[in-house]
Design an enzyme around this catalytic site. Structure first.
Site, PDB file in Angstrom:
ATOM      1  N   GLY A 204      10.752  56.375  56.580  1.00 48.13           N
ATOM      2  CA  GLY A 204       9.989  55.770  55.495  1.00 48.13           C
ATOM      3  C   GLY A 204       9.807  56.732  54.345  1.00 48.13           C
ATOM      4  O   GLY A 204      10.224  57.893  54.421  1.00 48.13           O
TER       5      GLY A 204
ATOM      6  N   GLY B 168       7.766  59.025  51.384  1.00 48.79           N
ATOM      7  CA  GLY B 168       6.668  59.988  51.415  1.00 48.79           C
ATOM      8  C   GLY B 168       5.327  59.294  51.272  1.00 48.79           C
ATOM      9  O   GLY B 168       4.360  59.613  51.982  1.00 48.79           O
TER      10      GLY B 168
ATOM     11  N   VAL C 132       4.772  56.688  54.596  1.00 45.12           N
ATOM     12  CA  VAL C 132       4.742  57.257  55.959  1.00 45.12           C
ATOM     13  C   VAL C 132       4.308  58.736  55.930  1.00 45.12           C
ATOM     14  O   VAL C 132       3.474  59.154  56.739  1.00 45.12           O
ATOM     15  CB  VAL C 132       6.129  57.112  56.638  1.00 45.12           C
ATOM     16  CG1 VAL C 132       6.140  57.791  57.992  1.00 45.12           C
ATOM     17  CG2 VAL C 132       6.486  55.635  56.780  1.00 45.12           C
ATOM     18  N   GLY C 133       4.848  59.513  54.987  1.00 44.71           N
ATOM     19  CA  GLY C 133       4.529  60.944  54.933  1.00 44.71           C
ATOM     20  C   GLY C 133       3.045  61.194  54.716  1.00 44.71           C
ATOM     21  O   GLY C 133       2.401  61.922  55.491  1.00 44.71           O
TER      22      GLY C 133
ATOM     23  N   GLU D 178       7.871  74.854  54.228  1.00 44.50           N
ATOM     24  CA  GLU D 178       9.153  75.501  53.886  1.00 44.50           C
ATOM     25  C   GLU D 178       9.607  74.847  52.596  1.00 44.50           C
ATOM     26  O   GLU D 178      10.075  73.703  52.596  1.00 44.50           O
ATOM     27  CB  GLU D 178      10.191  75.253  54.997  1.00 44.50           C
ATOM     28  CG  GLU D 178       9.813  75.813  56.357  1.00 44.50           C
ATOM     29  CD  GLU D 178       9.908  77.322  56.424  1.00 44.50           C
ATOM     30  OE1 GLU D 178      10.516  77.946  55.540  1.00 44.50           O
ATOM     31  OE2 GLU D 178       9.322  77.893  57.356  1.00 44.50           O
TER      32      GLU D 178
ATOM     33  N   GLU E 289      13.787  75.450  40.129  1.00 45.63           N
ATOM     34  CA  GLU E 289      14.838  75.149  41.097  1.00 45.63           C
ATOM     35  C   GLU E 289      15.623  73.932  40.606  1.00 45.63           C
ATOM     36  O   GLU E 289      15.048  72.871  40.374  1.00 45.63           O
ATOM     37  CB  GLU E 289      14.198  74.849  42.457  1.00 45.63           C
ATOM     38  CG  GLU E 289      15.222  74.641  43.539  1.00 45.63           C
ATOM     39  CD  GLU E 289      14.585  74.268  44.873  1.00 45.63           C
ATOM     40  OE1 GLU E 289      13.727  73.371  44.897  1.00 45.63           O
ATOM     41  OE2 GLU E 289      14.956  74.880  45.887  1.00 45.63           O
TER      42      GLU E 289
ATOM     43  N   CYS F 227      18.311  75.468  49.861  1.00 48.51           N
ATOM     44  CA  CYS F 227      17.047  76.045  49.404  1.00 48.51           C
ATOM     45  C   CYS F 227      17.156  77.545  49.160  1.00 48.51           C
ATOM     46  O   CYS F 227      16.473  78.094  48.304  1.00 48.51           O
ATOM     47  CB  CYS F 227      15.945  75.743  50.403  1.00 48.51           C
ATOM     48  SG  CYS F 227      16.387  76.193  52.071  1.00 48.51           S
TER      49      CYS F 227
ATOM     50  N   LYS G  63       9.563  62.397  60.647  1.00 50.76           N
ATOM     51  CA  LYS G  63       9.968  61.560  59.524  1.00 50.76           C
ATOM     52  C   LYS G  63      11.093  62.243  58.748  1.00 50.76           C
ATOM     53  O   LYS G  63      10.876  63.215  58.037  1.00 50.76           O
ATOM     54  CB  LYS G  63       8.803  61.303  58.563  1.00 50.76           C
ATOM     55  CG  LYS G  63       9.189  60.267  57.513  1.00 50.76           C
ATOM     56  CD  LYS G  63       8.249  60.216  56.332  1.00 50.76           C
ATOM     57  CE  LYS G  63       8.740  60.990  55.135  1.00 50.76           C
ATOM     58  NZ  LYS G  63      10.041  60.589  54.600  1.00 50.76           N
TER      59      LYS G  63
END
Ligand code: NAD
Length: 472
Positions: free
Chosen positions: A201, A203, A206-207, A245, A379, A279, A170
């Site tokens: 899709g 989160g 679908v996630g 990650e 962040e 990142c 995904k």
């Protein structure tokens, strides 16, 4: 404009159950970059079931057969380098030259190198009366962000193919288009049906169902710490393996004896590249108090020399932020920095005159930053650098480690033995020394809230193995 109106499930292009298309916006022009089919929970079930059915046959191929598929896939992607580059630039705004080299060619090279890693599955170890063998973990779900979208995807697909796993992929709903080109390459090389399945899709739609699915054995996720926590919780009831990650707030520790011009310009460059949406970006520059003023003037002059503009223009260094939402987030952080008393050395919220459309921001540097300020702790994920003075090396290390994150760091010093000692004291998954370059073979991943598990190289493949002891 790209149109991908079907999902890739079980070796075929199929209509999505949701029967909806998602608009993908070009952040430079604010117009449509493309549309892609949107999946829902029914499609999740179809894709997971295809991956499950494909697992036995795929995992039992020889290493040489899997290696051959990996090489062929890398070859098929190489033929699409131009298309992938144009598409990623259109969907997330990375300048073309940078996009081609870092976002497209580099991950294809990393994929090609995984052909040799297929043989890792065959390695065994004898321990007394036990023979230790490796087996692929099973069906994997890969959930990805939008900032280096192909790189992060390949960082999961390549080791999974090498290890003999099957997968449902995904991409981020902000940048799904490149993943459909990847699926076209998968189809072209005839990867056995069900080994690779593509769902686009959100989160939530679908996630999350992928993470909860009882037939998914492992989730590998790259993205924010916030989503990583939600994913871990969603996966917990089915006790699947979860590799994360996540975000970072990485320090560049410049020591007293460093070549300041080289260190500071490198540091500014590192934060501004990809418009700060990296990142591992070295967003906290730690400078000895005695050299702080000198460092500020180098940083300001260099940042103001960087060109911001159309990512399809060869002279552009910073394209737009990837989305309106990301621009809003970064602008909020800039306001917070000012409100908390940091000084705007350069950049900020002012609009860039020649850019009427697009989600642009100037390279922004804050001076007089204290490490407890929000802009030094959280962040930001935009072109914003915090310059923090320190008193001595112990103080510098204390600041470097005073963060919930631990993804990356860099130490810059004229003394390589000292640099190595400092590097060992920083709690991060990668610590670079001076201008040490990115290495696709080296393990990549985070300490603390930057995640768990490692990607890339042999260490990345290890994440996809189960270990079995056969005892006589
Ligand atoms: P994000 O966490 O918002 O989204 C990432 C992916 O997770 C998307 O595909 C999204 O649809 C999905 N998702 C979101 N919530 C979910 C949920 N509850 N369940 C399942 N899936 C969910 O991150 P982003 O904004 O796309 O990317 C930026 C973040 O990614 C930054 O924090 C950055 O540091 C991090 N990142 C980390 C690395 C690394 O390797 N450590 C690399 C790149 C980016």
């Amino acid at each position: 404009m790209k149109l991908f109106d079907k999902l890739y499930i079980d070796g075929q292009w199929v209509n999505s159950h949701a029967n909806k298309l998602l608009d993908v916006i070009n952040p430079a022009t604010e117009t449509l970059a493309g549309q892609a089919a949107l999946a829902d929970e029914v499609d999740v079930d179809r894709a997971v079931s295809a991956a499950k059915n494909a697992f036995n046959a795929w995992s039992q191929l020889t290493s040489a057969e899997r290696a051959n598929y990996i090489s062929q896939l890398a070859g098929a992607l190489e033929k699409r380098i131009d298309d992938l580059t144009d598409t990623i630039t259109a969907e997330m705004g990375a300048p073309l030259g940078f996009c081609r080299e870092v976002q497209v060619e580099d991950p294809i090279d990393a994929l090609a190198k995984h052909a040799d890693r297929a043989a890792l599955l065959d390695q065994t170890l004898a321990i007394g009366n036990a023979q230790v063998v490796r087996e692929p973990v099973g069906v994997c779900a890969f959930i990805n962000p939008w900032n280096y979208p192909l790189h992060q995807m390949i960082g999961k697909i390549a080791p999974a193919l090498a290890a003999g796993c099957t997968m449902v992929v995904k991409p981020s709903e902000n940048t799904p288009l490149h993943a459909f080109i990847l699926a076209e390459a998968v189809h072209e090389v005839g990867l056995p049906a069900g080994v690779f399945n593509l769902l686009n899709g959100t989160g939530a739609e679908v996630g999350a169902p992928l993470c909860q699915h009882p037939d998914v054995d492992m989730v590998s996720f790259t993205g924010s710490t916030r989503a990583g926590i939600a994913i871990s919780k969603a996966a917990a009831p089915t006790v699947k393996r979860v590799c994360l990650e996540l975000g970072g707030k990485s320090p560049l520790l410049i020591s007293e004896d460093a070549d300041l011009q080289a260190a500071v310009t490198f540091g500014v460059d590192d934060v501004m590249i990809n418009s700060g949406q990296t990142c591992t970006a070295l967003t906290r520059m730690l400078v000895p108090q005695s050299r702080y003023q000198e460092a500020l003037s180098i940083a300001k002059e260099y940042a103001e020399s960087l060109s911001v503009g159309d990512p399809t223009d060869a002279d552009t260094f910073l394209g737009p932020l990837a989305s309106r939402e990301q621009l809003d987030i970064v602008q909020r952080y800039i306001r917070t920095g000012i409100a908390e008393g940091a000084k705007l050395l350069t950049g900020g919220l002012e609009k860039i005159n020649h850019l009427e459309t697009g989600y642009y921001l100037r390279p922004t540097i804050f001076s007089d930053v204290h490490n407890k300020m929000t802009i030094a702790q959280e962040e930001i994920f935009g072109p914003v650098l915090c310059m923090i003075p320190y008193q001595d090396e112990d103080h510098a290390l204390e600041i470097a480690n005073d963060t919930p994150y631990g993804l990356s760091a860099r130490v810059w010093s004229g003394d390589s033995a000292k640099a190595e000692q400092l590097a060992k004291k920083i709690r991060a998954g990668q610590v670079y020394i001076n201008n040490g370059d990115w290495n696709n073979e080296a393990p990549f991943g985070g300490y603390k809230q930057s995640g768990n598990g490692r990607e890339l190289g042999n260490f990345g493949v290890e994440e996809f193995f189960e270990t079995k002891a056969i005892i006589r």
